[in-house]
Design a protein around this motif. Sequence first.
Motif, PDB file in Angstrom:
ATOM      1  N   THR A  56      94.809  68.670  21.510  1.00  0.00           N
ATOM      2  CA  THR A  56      93.391  68.372  21.688  1.00  0.00           C
ATOM      3  C   THR A  56      92.988  68.460  23.159  1.00  0.00           C
ATOM      4  OG1 THR A  56      93.813  65.966  21.752  1.00  0.00           O
ATOM      5  CG2 THR A  56      93.317  66.950  19.613  1.00  0.00           C
ATOM      6  N   GLY A  59      91.987  71.860  23.796  1.00  0.00           N
ATOM      7  CA  GLY A  59      90.894  72.355  22.975  1.00  0.00           C
ATOM      8  C   GLY A  59      91.283  72.934  21.644  1.00  0.00           C
ATOM      9  N   PRO A  69      87.670  65.522  19.017  1.00  0.00           N
ATOM     10  CA  PRO A  69      87.716  66.745  19.824  1.00  0.00           C
ATOM     11  C   PRO A  69      87.679  66.406  21.313  1.00  0.00           C
ATOM     12  CG  PRO A  69      86.031  66.888  18.107  1.00  0.00           C
ATOM     13  CD  PRO A  69      86.480  65.472  18.141  1.00  0.00           C
ATOM     14  N   ARG A  70      88.263  67.254  22.131  1.00  0.00           N
ATOM     15  CA  ARG A  70      88.290  67.018  23.573  1.00  0.00           C
ATOM     16  C   ARG A  70      86.876  66.801  24.120  1.00  0.00           C
ATOM     17  NH1 ARG A  70      90.987  69.608  28.727  1.00  0.00           N
ATOM     18  NH2 ARG A  70      89.246  69.411  30.166  1.00  0.00           N
ATOM     19  N   THR A  71      85.912  67.553  23.604  1.00  0.00           N
ATOM     20  CA  THR A  71      84.551  67.489  24.133  1.00  0.00           C
ATOM     21  C   THR A  71      83.896  66.128  23.925  1.00  0.00           C
ATOM     22  OG1 THR A  71      83.766  68.434  22.039  1.00  0.00           O
ATOM     23  CG2 THR A  71      84.136  69.960  23.876  1.00  0.00           C
ATOM     24  N   GLU A  72      84.462  65.308  23.065  1.00  0.00           N
ATOM     25  CA  GLU A  72      83.862  64.003  22.768  1.00  0.00           C
ATOM     26  C   GLU A  72      84.621  62.839  23.378  1.00  0.00           C
ATOM     27  OE1 GLU A  72      83.255  63.688  18.552  1.00  0.00           O
ATOM     28  OE2 GLU A  72      82.349  65.678  18.421  1.00  0.00           O
ATOM     29  N   GLU A  74      85.479  61.886  26.586  1.00  0.00           N
ATOM     30  CA  GLU A  74      84.906  61.164  27.723  1.00  0.00           C
ATOM     31  C   GLU A  74      83.693  60.335  27.304  1.00  0.00           C
ATOM     32  OE1 GLU A  74      83.719  59.568  31.336  1.00  0.00           O
ATOM     33  OE2 GLU A  74      85.667  60.241  30.589  1.00  0.00           O
ATOM     34  N   THR A  75      82.875  60.872  26.413  1.00  0.00           N
ATOM     35  CA  THR A  75      81.724  60.104  25.931  1.00  0.00           C
ATOM     36  C   THR A  75      82.181  58.828  25.232  1.00  0.00           C
ATOM     37  OG1 THR A  75      80.357  62.076  25.661  1.00  0.00           O
ATOM     38  CG2 THR A  75      79.715  60.133  24.408  1.00  0.00           C
ATOM     39  N   ALA A 110      89.649  65.108  33.520  1.00  0.00           N
ATOM     40  CA  ALA A 110      88.745  65.364  32.398  1.00  0.00           C
ATOM     41  C   ALA A 110      88.080  64.099  31.883  1.00  0.00           C
ATOM     42  CB  ALA A 110      89.509  66.042  31.261  1.00  0.00           C
TER      43      ALA A 110
END
Length: 288
Positions: A56, A59, A69-72, A74-75, A110
Amino acid sequence: MLYPPVPYIGITGIVTQDDVETVKECVRTLQDHCPTMFTGEPTHRFMAGVLVSYKTLTGQPTTNRRYPPRTEVETLLSQCLAAGAFPVIHFNTHAKGADLAREMEQLCEAFPSMRGLQLNLVCPDPEVVRSFTSDPMRRVEVILQINHTSLVKTAKPPAKIGHPCDYAMGYTGISHALIDASGGNGRLFDHRTADTILETLSTMEDRGVRLGLAGGLGPDCGGALNDLRTGLLGHGGDEDVDLDVLSYDAESRVRVPVPDPIEGEEYQDMLDRTSSVNYVAAVCAALR
């Protein structure tokens, strides 16, 4: 003598925005029910664990529903931090040496909201861990997971399994040592784990390391924790052991099946809010 960091009551497997709402409720439950120190602050903080793997991080997709997912990531971490939780990445990889060091740096770059990093690795390179934790500017508490596989691999003849204390003593700079009897499969700790806790506590505290417990903890864990306090399941333990010096981490037993499982794949579950809140309340009650 070094002073260990504040212990935590945690849940691992934060994936969705709905899970963040669960984190908020768990934080409120801890603040309302956890015993307090003489300063008036709770003895524990709430740990929100987000699972990240090498796949993950790079990506790649995964069918495991416990990984966002990686894109989520940090949020999720930043929202948990804003809610008053201790946001921790639980990292799984096969990397070693320089590759592991590189991946740990990537996690910091990241995910700047990460405040803790649990290494779900068997025998990570001690020098990599020491180097990572020696940076005075880094605001990350490292949690060393101690599971059955790591103890078997580091056992010295004629022992069949090593001792968690000996294993943890090989790592300089860690903030926490987590004895995990479960490996994310919900197996409850037994008297052998409980005995080991007492044998390990004083040594870890003298080194400034907080000892934690994982394995089968959930909304019904109050009885097991009370057994740990009173005689360690009848195996001659110290009845005066103070549970508020330990950290606690739950995963499998605060989850329920997802409504849309992928057939044939493992870990098709999701965080359950009622179970999560009741788990936090149960641990707080046992601490009292």
